[in-house]
Scaffold this motif. Sequence first.
Motif, PDB file in Angstrom:
ATOM      1  N   ASP A 207      -7.907  36.644 -10.056  1.00 48.98           N
ATOM      2  CA  ASP A 207      -6.546  36.964  -9.597  1.00 48.98           C
ATOM      3  C   ASP A 207      -5.708  37.656 -10.664  1.00 48.98           C
ATOM      4  O   ASP A 207      -4.624  38.165 -10.379  1.00 48.98           O
ATOM      5  N   PRO A 210      -5.284  42.534 -10.594  1.00 50.78           N
ATOM      6  CA  PRO A 210      -5.158  43.239  -9.310  1.00 50.78           C
ATOM      7  C   PRO A 210      -5.279  44.741  -9.516  1.00 50.78           C
ATOM      8  O   PRO A 210      -4.863  45.271 -10.546  1.00 50.78           O
ATOM      9  N   HIS A 228       2.206  37.796  -8.200  1.00 43.35           N
ATOM     10  CA  HIS A 228       1.134  37.330  -7.310  1.00 43.35           C
ATOM     11  C   HIS A 228       1.642  36.211  -6.405  1.00 43.35           C
ATOM     12  O   HIS A 228       1.309  36.154  -5.211  1.00 43.35           O
TER      13      HIS A 228
END
Length: 601
Positions: A207, A210, A228
């Motif tokens: 994560d 990106p 996020h």
Amino acid sequence: MQQKNSKQSDFQSASIESTNNNKGLKMNVTSPTLSINKYGSRTFDTVSTKEQVDVEKIDADNSFTQELMEWEPIEEEKILSHIQEVRNQIQQDGGINPDEIMQKPDYETMSVFSESGKTEWFIVLDTNILLSSLTYVEELRDTNFKGLGFPILIIPWQVLQELDILKDQRGGVKNSSVTARARKAVSFLHSNFVTKHPRVRGQSALDAFPQDFKMEVPDDAILQCCLHIVHRTQQVILLSNDKNLCNKAIVNGIRAYQKSEIEQALQGFHPDSIGEVPNNSAGNAGLSDSRVDTSTLICDTQEEREASKADLIICKLKSVLKDLLSRVLENEMNKVYGQSWLKVIAIKPPWTLSEILVCMLKHWIAVLGFVLPSNIKPSLECLQTFFAKTTGYGHSVSDIKKILKTSAKLCESIHNNEYSNYVSSCISSIEKLQQYCEATENLRRSPVKTQTEDLNPVIETLEKCWNSVHSFCAITCDILNMKHNFTYVRPDPMPTVDFVRDNLPDVYPRVHALTKAILRIEQFPVSNLDVNNEAIRSLYTTLTNLLRSNEVDETFTPELVLKFCTVPNTRQMLIKAGTMFKEIQAILDTAINRLVQSGMA
């Protein structure tokens, strides 16, 4: 921390205390001997009084020097400077190659979002906060803020990298104090991650990179972690003493505070009582009204439920003990040293409970030994050991009962009249917590288990209906650019407005029918309900209509629905579900109006 699959949904949390407690929570002054349970957390067994006094005296004396060194203040500018050196080193080395981790691994990674669909609020922690204010971080984790609930602490991947470098004195950092603090922070996070603490979560490497966010400097990686979360919910705060990073967050629409600022922002949110579901509130912290409900954790197994209840009790106990003992410590230090007590005290306020206990032991001979009887010191040492080591998750209710007993004994030993009101209040709170423990154990042994055990098909059907409409409503809000506080897994690729236009006319009437059917059940006295009652038949039909035929359990029958509606615990669950479905219906109403007004209907 990502929970196991097949979670109970939000409406079930309303009856967890009454329905699921039956499945368990898990001194002669005696000292705890540590052992490890399933969670990797410590459990406590007792040893003899003589062993306890000798062992804890040695442990306490030997640990004081190290503990007090860890609490010694260090200039914030030095911490920020060392972190900047590390970030420069990471940037020069190129960090981690995103191409190496963009392929999703074949093992489960941690997610910052819960699978339960519960609305949560998040605090993203910068490295400097973990180094300078670790005890405050623990206190944040365990504070149930009124109107907000417990915060979820998020550790960005970048922060984990920086702590790794700092603890090993790499990246040009040679400051022993910073290294010690980094190691303590790493140990704290490891304890929480290993025990799967539900309120401490880490950003995975997957994560952290990106494709649609370009990171120019390492600071941007922490900002990206905030963005996020903002992509799912506005309920996020950045906590950092780096003013420029706070500036970056603020201009990107993220609330950002330094430690002193967040203390002021959250000052008006006093801790909730145990077991209470927080009321909605917007306030000083700038968080919106969001149906935050994290005071009761949704768990799968008996051991998880026990850990959840024990965690709630520990958090409340910390709060009441801190309130009493901080007053005693400050007042008695002031009596002995006058205004200069702040120069003498081992750890300067504001304190956490763990710090208060350390100070009371450190100043026992000169100060506290004149206020408390000498035979209570082992109890003080027992509590200090417990709260100093309890950084993870997974205690049993039997552990907590021992600590409650020791806490009550400590409070009862404070005989000074000027503290009588505070002592009475603290003892009263501890007695309530003890009753909470007893009630939990009694429910575990209660025959109520047999009354509700066979109602699982109804519970599962309600959960499936909720998950279905919850996901549709969240997707609808995102497609139509409607603000919402849903946490859900976004489909990839995201559907177009045609998806909403095609499905809304079908979903909305079914949700409306379900809320109407639940309202009918509420209006009928339990004594007037039977299997042929129109309200029971209507509820059974509307629930099955919300699902595909292959999703309905064969054992789901009108007879079970009747029982579900008449057993007090599950009836309460149904009423909670009705409220939640009404909120979904209201949002879908807004979506219909928006489609009509925009000419897309």
